[in-house]
Design an enzyme around this catalytic site. Structure first.
Site, short mmCIF file in Angstrom:
data_model
loop_
_atom_site.label_atom_id
_atom_site.label_comp_id
_atom_site.label_asym_id
_atom_site.label_seq_id
_atom_site.Cartn_x
_atom_site.Cartn_y
_atom_site.Cartn_z
N GLY A 11 15.21 -6.32 7.04
CA GLY A 11 14.25 -6.28 8.00
C GLY A 11 14.70 -6.54 9.42
O GLY A 11 14.07 -6.53 10.26
N PRO A 68 19.98 -7.16 4.22
CA PRO A 68 20.11 -6.68 5.44
C PRO A 68 20.83 -4.95 5.45
O PRO A 68 21.69 -4.60 4.58
CB PRO A 68 21.09 -7.00 6.51
CG PRO A 68 21.72 -7.91 5.62
CD PRO A 68 21.31 -8.01 4.28
N ARG A 75 14.38 10.27 11.89
CA ARG A 75 13.54 8.98 12.55
C ARG A 75 12.80 9.29 13.51
O ARG A 75 11.71 8.76 13.78
CB ARG A 75 14.77 8.02 12.75
CG ARG A 75 15.42 7.59 11.43
CD ARG A 75 16.08 6.09 11.67
NE ARG A 75 15.11 5.34 11.79
CZ ARG A 75 14.61 4.49 12.88
NH1 ARG A 75 15.18 4.82 14.18
NH2 ARG A 75 13.91 3.66 12.78
N CYS A 95 12.28 25.24 12.84
CA CYS A 95 11.18 26.02 13.21
C CYS A 95 9.93 25.23 13.16
O CYS A 95 9.08 25.31 12.52
CB CYS A 95 11.06 27.19 12.52
SG CYS A 95 12.54 28.36 12.67
N1 LLP Z 1 15.39 -4.65 0.96
C1 LLP Z 1 14.26 -3.82 0.52
C2 LLP Z 1 13.62 -4.18 -0.66
C3 LLP Z 1 13.91 -2.80 1.38
O1 LLP Z 1 12.81 -2.10 0.97
C4 LLP Z 1 14.69 -2.58 2.51
C5 LLP Z 1 14.00 -1.42 3.37
C6 LLP Z 1 15.59 -3.24 2.83
C7 LLP Z 1 15.93 -4.48 2.09
C8 LLP Z 1 16.49 -3.11 4.19
O2 LLP Z 1 15.75 -3.16 5.31
P1 LLP Z 1 16.48 -3.17 6.64
O3 LLP Z 1 17.32 -4.23 6.81
O4 LLP Z 1 17.21 -1.97 6.90
O5 LLP Z 1 15.27 -3.19 7.78
N2 LLP Z 1 13.71 4.73 7.08
C9 LLP Z 1 12.93 3.56 7.72
C10 LLP Z 1 13.40 2.30 7.13
C11 LLP Z 1 12.94 2.09 5.76
C12 LLP Z 1 13.28 0.74 5.15
C13 LLP Z 1 12.92 0.76 3.72
N3 LLP Z 1 13.23 -0.58 3.11
C14 LLP Z 1 13.52 3.65 9.30
O6 LLP Z 1 14.40 4.53 9.42
O7 LLP Z 1 13.28 2.83 9.97
#
Ligand code: LLP
Length: 425
Positions: free
Chosen positions: A239, A275, A313, A344
């Site tokens: 996150g 991450p 995105r 399209c």
């Molecule tokens: N751990 C779990 C259980 C998760 O569901 C996620 C992301 C992460 C770690 C990694 O999160 P990050 O560090 O990347 O924020 N497609 C979306 C983001 C979806 C994230 C889903 N889960 C975007 O392009 O913003």
């Protein structure tokens, strides 16, 4: 050296000119910088080192084998959410005992595969899954370490669609339910409950959201321990937010590191973070060529050869990605230009009103901060081919995923004899 910057008037990835690369690889393509990936990993590892926290890279952000292997080589474990990602992590050389399996809907086959491989931990997200794991562990006669993912009821994340820790989100279970399952697991011969897991959302730049979640987790841990249960691992999810705009702030890493340290001191648990975006977003760009320039009312369109199927995105989350011309027009006047693809759909926009010089068909532009949730979320919509991925280090580059041919893209499909017009006649 910064990762993507202008050298002799042209945008480079490290020491490789993107214009030369475009001549060799053809556009559109993703380009990643190995040095940037290393730099990000080391910076994060350093910021959290005082807490002894381990990093399990969230493979979903960019699952290219070369990227996963590079991060694995730096010491990262992997957080995976499917058998495909688990296989990728292992193929990239990450040992099974550094792999965590997250995800809200793992199938029986996926769980059986993960158990067979003896991975580090399975994060359980429902009672159905819990029962499955108990059953599979028994049958495999193999100890399976599990953590229960709890949902803290916290709103966090850069967009409604990537916020996961609210009470009504599909993820995790309540702390009360986790306690009940934990007790059941402790009585099981082959399932060892080792801790709790959490992931509250993505693209979080406010450290107070993590502070609230970590407090919640520490209290749940205390409560379980008071009831005689052993909680030795805490998985805090990912996150960590990045800055897509110049005026945006990344998650303050030092504050985040300090939070981890106080959680480690308070709970004495082995902490892990997952991450994804923070490690890879800024290490990648999407390089695309201008197909046409046109005016629609008062909107100036730059139509490029990349589209929403390559980078979804902006369409899906209204996400901002900066756009940079590959040729530096230092003194040129900038015009607000909406960068759109050939798909399209009116929603096929990569950037609204990006300040760009007067480009012409054939010019190259790059879409920045595209290393995370870019190539992995692409599709073949409109009969478009998945685009290549290139990894650069210094003045070297390698195509780490090639562009398929149209025949390859169609090779998995077939036309049943009975569906053809002649069969019907
Ligand atoms: N751990 C779990 C259980 C998760 O569901 C996620 C992301 C992460 C770690 C990694 O999160 P990050 O560090 O990347 O924020 N497609 C979306 C983001 C979806 C994230 C889903 N889960 C975007 O392009 O913003």
């Amino acid at each position: 050296m910064s990762t993507f910057d202008y050298q002799n008037g042209r945008l480079h990835a490290e020491s490789v000119c993107l214009s030369d690369l475009a001549d060799q690889v053809d556009t559109p393509f993703y380009c990643y910088s190995a040095s940037a990936l290393e730099h990000r990993y080391r910076r994060l590892a350093e910021a959290i080192s005082a807490s002894g926290t381990t990093i399990a890279y969230a493979v979903k952000a960019n699952s290219n084998l070369a990227v996963v292997s590079l991060l694995g080589g730096l010491g990262s474990g992997a957080d995976v959410v499917s058998e495909g990602e688990l296989r990728r992590a292992m193929a990239a050389g990450i040992p099974a005992d550094r792999i965590l399996f997250s995800g809200v809907g793992k199938s029986v086959d996926e769980l059986a595969f993960a158990i067979g491989e003896g991975i580090h931990q399975i994060n359980i997200e429902s009672e159905t899954e819990f029962d499955r794991v108990l059953d599979l562990a028994q049958r495999a006669v193999r100890t399976v370490r599990i953590a229960l993912r709890i949902n803290p009821g916290i709103e966090a994340g850069g967009h409604d669609k990537i916020s996961t820790g609210r009470k009504t989100d599909k993820f995790g279970i309540s702390a009360g339910h986790a306690l009940e399952l934990y007790r059941r697991a402790e009585k099981h011969a082959f399932v060892e409950p080792v801790g709790l897991a959490m992931h509250i959302g993505s693209q979080i730049s406010d450290v107070s959201a993590f502070a609230g979640a970590f407090d919640y987790l520490a209290e749940a841990t205390d409560d379980m321990r008071r009831k005689g249960l052993t909680v030795s691992r805490l998985d805090l999810g990912g996150g960590l937010g990045v800055a897509y705009h110049d005026d945006e702030q990344e998650l303050p890493l030092e504050d985040y590191g300090a939070l981890l340290k106080s959680l480690a001191l308070r709970t004495d648990a082995q902490l892990t973070i997952e991450p994804g975006r923070w490690l890879v977003a800024g290490a990648g760009v999407l390089v695309t060529r201008v197909n046409a320039i046109k005016q629609a009312g008062d909107r100036r369109f730059v139509i490029v050869d990349a589209a929403m199927n390559d980078l979804i995105r902006p369409t899906l989350y209204d996400a901002h990605h900066p756009v940079w011309p590959v040729d530096n027009h230092e003194d040129a006047a900038l015009h607000p230009s909406t960068v759109a693809g050939p798909v399209c759909e009116s929603g096929d926009i990569l950037a609204f009103d990006a300040p760009l010089p007067g480009l012409a068909a054939g010019d190259l532009v790059t879409v920045g901060h595209a290393g995370a949730y870019g190539a992995v979320m692409s599709s073949g919509y409109n009969g478009r081919l998945l685009v290549p991925e290139v990894l650069v280090r210094g003045d070297d580059f390698a195509v780490v995923r090639r562009r398929p041919s149209h025949d390859e893209a169609m090779a998995l499909e077939s036309i049943p004899e009975w569906s053809s017009a002649t069969a019907a006649a």
